[in-house]
Scaffold this motif. Structure first.
Motif, PDB file in Angstrom:
ATOM      1  N   LYS A   1       3.879   1.473  -1.203  1.00  0.00           N
ATOM      2  CA  LYS A   1       4.483   1.578  -2.528  1.00  0.00           C
ATOM      3  C   LYS A   1       3.496   2.134  -3.548  1.00  0.00           C
ATOM      4  O   LYS A   1       3.832   3.008  -4.368  1.00  0.00           O
ATOM      5  CB  LYS A   1       4.990   0.200  -2.968  1.00  0.00           C
ATOM      6  CG  LYS A   1       5.755   0.229  -4.283  1.00  0.00           C
ATOM      7  CD  LYS A   1       6.101  -1.153  -4.752  1.00  0.00           C
ATOM      8  CE  LYS A   1       4.871  -1.812  -5.353  1.00  0.00           C
ATOM      9  NZ  LYS A   1       5.184  -3.091  -6.003  1.00  0.00           N
ATOM     10  N   GLU A   2       2.246   1.610  -3.530  1.00  0.00           N
ATOM     11  CA  GLU A   2       1.240   2.102  -4.467  1.00  0.00           C
ATOM     12  C   GLU A   2       0.957   3.583  -4.241  1.00  0.00           C
ATOM     13  O   GLU A   2       0.811   4.354  -5.201  1.00  0.00           O
ATOM     14  CB  GLU A   2      -0.037   1.283  -4.316  1.00  0.00           C
ATOM     15  CG  GLU A   2       0.105  -0.160  -4.795  1.00  0.00           C
ATOM     16  CD  GLU A   2      -1.151  -0.959  -4.556  1.00  0.00           C
ATOM     17  OE1 GLU A   2      -2.113  -0.372  -4.002  1.00  0.00           O
ATOM     18  OE2 GLU A   2      -1.172  -2.154  -4.918  1.00  0.00           O
ATOM     19  N   ALA A   3       0.896   3.993  -2.951  1.00  0.00           N
ATOM     20  CA  ALA A   3       0.655   5.413  -2.670  1.00  0.00           C
ATOM     21  C   ALA A   3       1.821   6.264  -3.176  1.00  0.00           C
ATOM     22  O   ALA A   3       1.609   7.349  -3.751  1.00  0.00           O
ATOM     23  CB  ALA A   3       0.441   5.613  -1.175  1.00  0.00           C
ATOM     24  N   LYS A   4       3.051   5.774  -2.973  1.00  0.00           N
ATOM     25  CA  LYS A   4       4.219   6.527  -3.431  1.00  0.00           C
ATOM     26  C   LYS A   4       4.251   6.608  -4.953  1.00  0.00           C
ATOM     27  O   LYS A   4       4.544   7.680  -5.523  1.00  0.00           O
ATOM     28  CB  LYS A   4       5.488   5.855  -2.908  1.00  0.00           C
ATOM     29  CG  LYS A   4       6.732   6.705  -3.083  1.00  0.00           C
ATOM     30  CD  LYS A   4       7.904   6.078  -2.363  1.00  0.00           C
ATOM     31  CE  LYS A   4       9.149   6.970  -2.485  1.00  0.00           C
ATOM     32  NZ  LYS A   4      10.305   6.389  -1.771  1.00  0.00           N
ATOM     33  N   VAL A   5       3.951   5.501  -5.626  1.00  0.00           N
ATOM     34  CA  VAL A   5       3.935   5.506  -7.093  1.00  0.00           C
ATOM     35  C   VAL A   5       2.851   6.447  -7.610  1.00  0.00           C
ATOM     36  O   VAL A   5       3.053   7.190  -8.583  1.00  0.00           O
ATOM     37  CB  VAL A   5       3.719   4.070  -7.620  1.00  0.00           C
ATOM     38  CG1 VAL A   5       3.455   4.077  -9.108  1.00  0.00           C
ATOM     39  CG2 VAL A   5       4.935   3.210  -7.309  1.00  0.00           C
ATOM     40  N   LYS A   6       1.696   6.445  -6.956  1.00  0.00           N
ATOM     41  CA  LYS A   6       0.615   7.344  -7.350  1.00  0.00           C
ATOM     42  C   LYS A   6       1.036   8.800  -7.178  1.00  0.00           C
ATOM     43  O   LYS A   6       0.772   9.649  -8.055  1.00  0.00           O
ATOM     44  CB  LYS A   6      -0.627   7.031  -6.510  1.00  0.00           C
ATOM     45  CG  LYS A   6      -1.878   7.748  -6.963  1.00  0.00           C
ATOM     46  CD  LYS A   6      -3.061   7.294  -6.140  1.00  0.00           C
ATOM     47  CE  LYS A   6      -4.334   8.004  -6.609  1.00  0.00           C
ATOM     48  NZ  LYS A   6      -5.505   7.574  -5.788  1.00  0.00           N
ATOM     49  N   HIS A   7       1.704   9.092  -6.042  1.00  0.00           N
ATOM     50  CA  HIS A   7       2.179  10.460  -5.816  1.00  0.00           C
ATOM     51  C   HIS A   7       3.221  10.855  -6.865  1.00  0.00           C
ATOM     52  O   HIS A   7       3.189  11.984  -7.391  1.00  0.00           O
ATOM     53  CB  HIS A   7       2.764  10.552  -4.418  1.00  0.00           C
ATOM     54  CG  HIS A   7       3.362  11.880  -4.090  1.00  0.00           C
ATOM     55  ND1 HIS A   7       2.587  13.021  -3.917  1.00  0.00           N
ATOM     56  CD2 HIS A   7       4.658  12.275  -3.937  1.00  0.00           C
ATOM     57  CE1 HIS A   7       3.379  14.046  -3.663  1.00  0.00           C
ATOM     58  NE2 HIS A   7       4.639  13.625  -3.664  1.00  0.00           N
TER      59      HIS A   7
ATOM     60  N   ARG B   1       3.516   9.690  -9.896  1.00  0.00           N
ATOM     61  CA  ARG B   1       2.846   9.898 -11.185  1.00  0.00           C
ATOM     62  C   ARG B   1       2.158  11.256 -11.235  1.00  0.00           C
ATOM     63  O   ARG B   1       2.213  11.962 -12.266  1.00  0.00           O
ATOM     64  CB  ARG B   1       1.831   8.778 -11.414  1.00  0.00           C
ATOM     65  CG  ARG B   1       2.477   7.438 -11.749  1.00  0.00           C
ATOM     66  CD  ARG B   1       1.444   6.356 -11.903  1.00  0.00           C
ATOM     67  NE  ARG B   1       2.068   5.076 -12.242  1.00  0.00           N
ATOM     68  CZ  ARG B   1       1.414   3.923 -12.294  1.00  0.00           C
ATOM     69  NH1 ARG B   1       0.111   3.889 -12.033  1.00  0.00           N
ATOM     70  NH2 ARG B   1       2.052   2.818 -12.612  1.00  0.00           N
ATOM     71  N   LYS B   2       1.517  11.633 -10.136  1.00  0.00           N
ATOM     72  CA  LYS B   2       0.894  12.947 -10.104  1.00  0.00           C
ATOM     73  C   LYS B   2       1.936  14.052 -10.253  1.00  0.00           C
ATOM     74  O   LYS B   2       1.734  15.020 -11.009  1.00  0.00           O
ATOM     75  CB  LYS B   2       0.120  13.112  -8.795  1.00  0.00           C
ATOM     76  CG  LYS B   2      -1.163  12.308  -8.714  1.00  0.00           C
ATOM     77  CD  LYS B   2      -1.902  12.601  -7.421  1.00  0.00           C
ATOM     78  CE  LYS B   2      -3.211  11.823  -7.367  1.00  0.00           C
ATOM     79  NZ  LYS B   2      -3.948  12.080  -6.101  1.00  0.00           N
ATOM     80  N   GLU B   3       3.056  13.906  -9.523  1.00  0.00           N
ATOM     81  CA  GLU B   3       4.116  14.898  -9.651  1.00  0.00           C
ATOM     82  C   GLU B   3       4.685  14.927 -11.056  1.00  0.00           C
ATOM     83  O   GLU B   3       4.995  15.998 -11.596  1.00  0.00           O
ATOM     84  CB  GLU B   3       5.224  14.592  -8.631  1.00  0.00           C
ATOM     85  CG  GLU B   3       4.826  14.810  -7.181  1.00  0.00           C
ATOM     86  CD  GLU B   3       4.564  16.283  -6.891  1.00  0.00           C
ATOM     87  OE1 GLU B   3       5.216  17.133  -7.528  1.00  0.00           O
ATOM     88  OE2 GLU B   3       3.709  16.574  -6.038  1.00  0.00           O
TER      89      GLU B   3
ATOM     90  N   GLN C   1       0.818  -1.194   0.000  1.00  0.00           N
ATOM     91  CA  GLN C   1       0.000   0.000   0.000  1.00  0.00           C
ATOM     92  C   GLN C   1       0.863   1.259   0.000  1.00  0.00           C
ATOM     93  O   GLN C   1       0.561   2.227  -0.720  1.00  0.00           O
ATOM     94  CB  GLN C   1      -0.921  -0.014   1.217  1.00  0.00           C
ATOM     95  CG  GLN C   1      -2.009  -1.093   1.170  1.00  0.00           C
ATOM     96  CD  GLN C   1      -2.835  -1.130   2.423  1.00  0.00           C
ATOM     97  OE1 GLN C   1      -2.579  -0.394   3.373  1.00  0.00           O
ATOM     98  NE2 GLN C   1      -3.835  -1.992   2.447  1.00  0.00           N
TER      99      GLN C   1
END
Length: 383
Positions: free
Chosen positions: A158-164, A166-168, A156
């Motif tokens: 990792k997914e949150a970090k990857v999502k952040h 991608r947004k950045e 979770q």
């Protein structure tokens, strides 16, 4: 006052309609089940029944008898038989024999007791091993659950970090594309014509972050009519429709006449068509064979490819001539470079007026840009 008995006309006392009677059956409820009853007993003087050896046993503690109880009964019988075979105490001649038999019996009992202790210890070891295995299984299951929970948490994160990220990434790309639109940093005025010509501009679709909410007063565009909200209104709308909508008139088309329909007839017709096609193909092939003679396949002439020209070769110069050739090559390079330099100089002399004109224009543009930058700085300082 004394109650008088009710007597019927025949003189017999009146019997009640219901009667409560207590009975005893061979069955009883499981909730009221008790231990089996043990009656009192009296032993005749001078007798010792064998059944008294089971007096220490009770229901649930040795009864009903199992394999261990049966072995105990057999050992008690053997002991009573051994006691009966002992010499009497008043016989002094057999005293040594009695002592030896008693010692032998005592050794047997000690050996049996040690065997029982060994069995009990083995049973305890088995129970201990089972408990240790259960504890290890429980520890393994707890560790597996803990690892699974930790792995899920890390996934979770990792997914949150990857999502952040991608947004950045999208935000940085948007900033770069916005910055590339105006590399020189010039101030651009709003093009009104372009704003109204582009349906995706802020004129038609303003941004919410600016403070414009397009659906703020959307309820004013909702249609409120009694024709849609009431049954009488729906009837009025239905009355305005033409007749062909409410009363459709289906058109019946006449069936097309064709070949007879049926499994056998259809199969026969298809076979006839296939045979006709095969016959036409055979006739066409016969006409082709008579008109033109087919050439022999294996007597065709195979043309040979054109031979390639020989590869040119350069003779290797002798060692004494090689320095002279290297010097000539360097001289040729110098002459060619000087010729290219002369051509560039001649072109510059021919276009000298054009170069001067371009330089003057560029100088004027640089002066104008400097004036604009000074004016912009003064405006920013005044604000």
């Amino acid at each position: 006052p004394r109650e008088e008995a009710v007597v019927t006309e025949t003189g017999r006392p009146f019997s009640p309609l219901t009667r409560t009677v207590g009975v005893q059956t061979l069955y009883r409820e499981s909730e009221t089940q008790t231990d089996p009853y043990t009656p009192e007993y009296v032993v005749q003087p001078g007798s010792q029944p064998e059944l008294l050896a089971l007096a220490t046993l009770s229901y649930g503690h040795g009864l009903p008898a199992g394999l261990a109880e049966v072995e105990m009964i057999e050992r008690a019988r053997a002991k009573r038989a051994w006691e009966a075979s002992l010499p009497p105490l008043n016989d002094l001649d057999e005293m040594e024999t009695r002592k030896m038999m008693m010692e032998e019996q005592e050794m047997k009992e000690w050996a049996f007791r040690e065997e029982e202790i060994g069995k009990i210890q083995e049973m305890r070891l088995e129970v201990l091993q089972r408990m240790l295995q259960e504890r290890e299984k429980e520890h393994d299951s707890l560790n597996a659950k803990r690892l699974e929970h930790l792995w899920t948490k890390k996934q979770q994160e990792k997914e949150a970090k990857v999502k952040h990220l991608r947004k950045e990434h999208i935000k940085v790309l948007r900033k770069l594309s916005k910055a590339r639109e105006n590399i020189e940093g010039k101030l651009e005025r709003r093009d009104v014509i372009q704003s109204y010509a582009n349906p995706g501009s802020e004129t038609y679709a303003p941004l919410t972050r600016v403070g414009v909410f397009l659906d703020r007063s959307s309820e004013q565009y909702s249609v409120r009519s009694h024709l849609l909200n009431t049954y009488q209104g729906l009837l009025e709308l239905e009355a305005t429709l033409p007749d062909y909508v409410t009363q459709p008139r289906p058109k019946i088309r006449a069936p097309k006449r064709g070949p007879p329909v049926g499994g056998a007839a259809h199969h026969r017709q298809r076979r006839i068509q296939e045979l006709n096609k095969v016959s036409e193909t055979i006739e066409i092939n016969k006409l082709k064979d008579t008109d033109s003679i087919r050439p022999l396949r294996f007597l065709e002439k195979v043309e040979k490819p054109v031979p390639r020209p020989p590869t040119p070769t350069v003779a290797t110069p002798p060692p004494e001539v090689e320095p002279v050739q290297q010097s000539l090559i360097v001289l040729q390079k110098l002459i060619r470079g000087r010729a290219a330099q002369n051509r560039m100089f001649e072109g510059k002399q021919r276009r000298l007026e054009l170069i001067r004109e371009l330089r003057s224009t560029h100088a004027l543009q640089a002066a104008g840009q400097r004036e604009k930058s000074v004016a912009r700085n003064a405006t920013l300082v005044g604000q």
